[in-house]
Design an enzyme around this catalytic site. Sequence first.
Site, PDB file in Angstrom:
ATOM      1  N   TYR A 211      18.616 -35.615   9.655  1.00 49.21           N
ATOM      2  CA  TYR A 211      19.888 -34.929   9.888  1.00 49.21           C
ATOM      3  C   TYR A 211      19.871 -33.544   9.247  1.00 49.21           C
ATOM      4  CZ  TYR A 211      24.863 -33.830   9.754  1.00 49.21           C
ATOM      5  OH  TYR A 211      26.071 -33.196   9.902  1.00 49.21           O
ATOM      6  N   LYS A 215      19.924 -29.610  11.181  1.00 51.86           N
ATOM      7  CA  LYS A 215      20.825 -28.502  10.875  1.00 51.86           C
ATOM      8  C   LYS A 215      20.055 -27.260  10.417  1.00 51.86           C
ATOM      9  CE  LYS A 215      24.624 -30.713  11.807  1.00 51.86           C
ATOM     10  NZ  LYS A 215      25.495 -30.327  12.934  1.00 51.86           N
TER      11      LYS A 215
END
Length: 342
Positions: A211, A215
């Site tokens: 995750y 980003k």
Amino acid sequence: MASKDLPPLTASFPNIFFHNQFIAKPNWPHESTDLSGKVAIITGGNTGLGYECATQLLSLHLTHLILAVRSPTKGEAAASQLRTAYPKAIIDVWPVDMASYDSIQTFAKRVESQLPRLDIAILNAGIRNIKFIPVPSTRHEETIQVNYLSTMLLAILLLPGLKSKSPAGTPGRLTIVGAALALLPTLPSAGDTSLLTSFDSPDKYNAHEQYCMSKLLVHAFLYKLADYVSADDVVVNIADPAFVKGTGITRDVPIFGRILMALFGALCGRTVRVGASTFVDAAVLKGSESHGCFLMSWKVEPFNSSLYTPDGKQTIEQLWRETTDELAFAKVQGIVESMKRG
């Protein structure tokens, strides 16, 4: 100064987290802020931060809102509530599946053909999978697919419309929802092996690391994308809502983990209202000074520090090549080149 021109952050992540959660103060719109006549798209606008962002935009007299959602049924339920609260606004629900390139292209074509005006696009849809899940049509891991590859595809496809469909002299606004967690990992070193496929191994999968990396890849792509897009045409930025309680992002976490996250959120989390205000700030209140920037706690901040190194700059170039090659079916390189030509 733009994010890429700022010196890298030297504060530790715990200090950054503490500042974001307990010290930073929201930048709320002035009472005179008026979005009358404007048209906005919010992906993932039927729940959580996206729904709250929709509410805040409509409270500023937004004329036309499009909720871009995977589930039309859930989208219509959300739209019904918003229509009751804001009966003067036009609120539409358009389907888009961020795990499907075909669905994204269909959505973008609908924007091009059916919207005479477009002022704001907030790309909020994202996922945080606990388990490794490959996307059958692309064979990429779903977190990287949705949070990075598909989001970059939609961003690029919306650029021409945001430029041409916004009023003359007023740039369109494209805000991509990011996360301070992008500051944690280090960008992989450039090399002969593919960067994108390196994230597709189930044996190496770590949900939290994947995750955060998804980003960070957005940081790296925007670092170069901003060179193609003029702030006079479209202001593109990344907005971090910080750690927000009650968003539903932990819904796939085992029950014990959800309990811990709920307790942590009660102690440290921003409210959904405060978290979503960062999107409104980035897409409505900030100006050209935010173009190509990472916004954290309502301020322009540096990108992940690994982007500023010679090795990081090589990786940015490799990631750009691999991403534009991956999305070549949609002619994304031609689109960004056309933006650069003005």
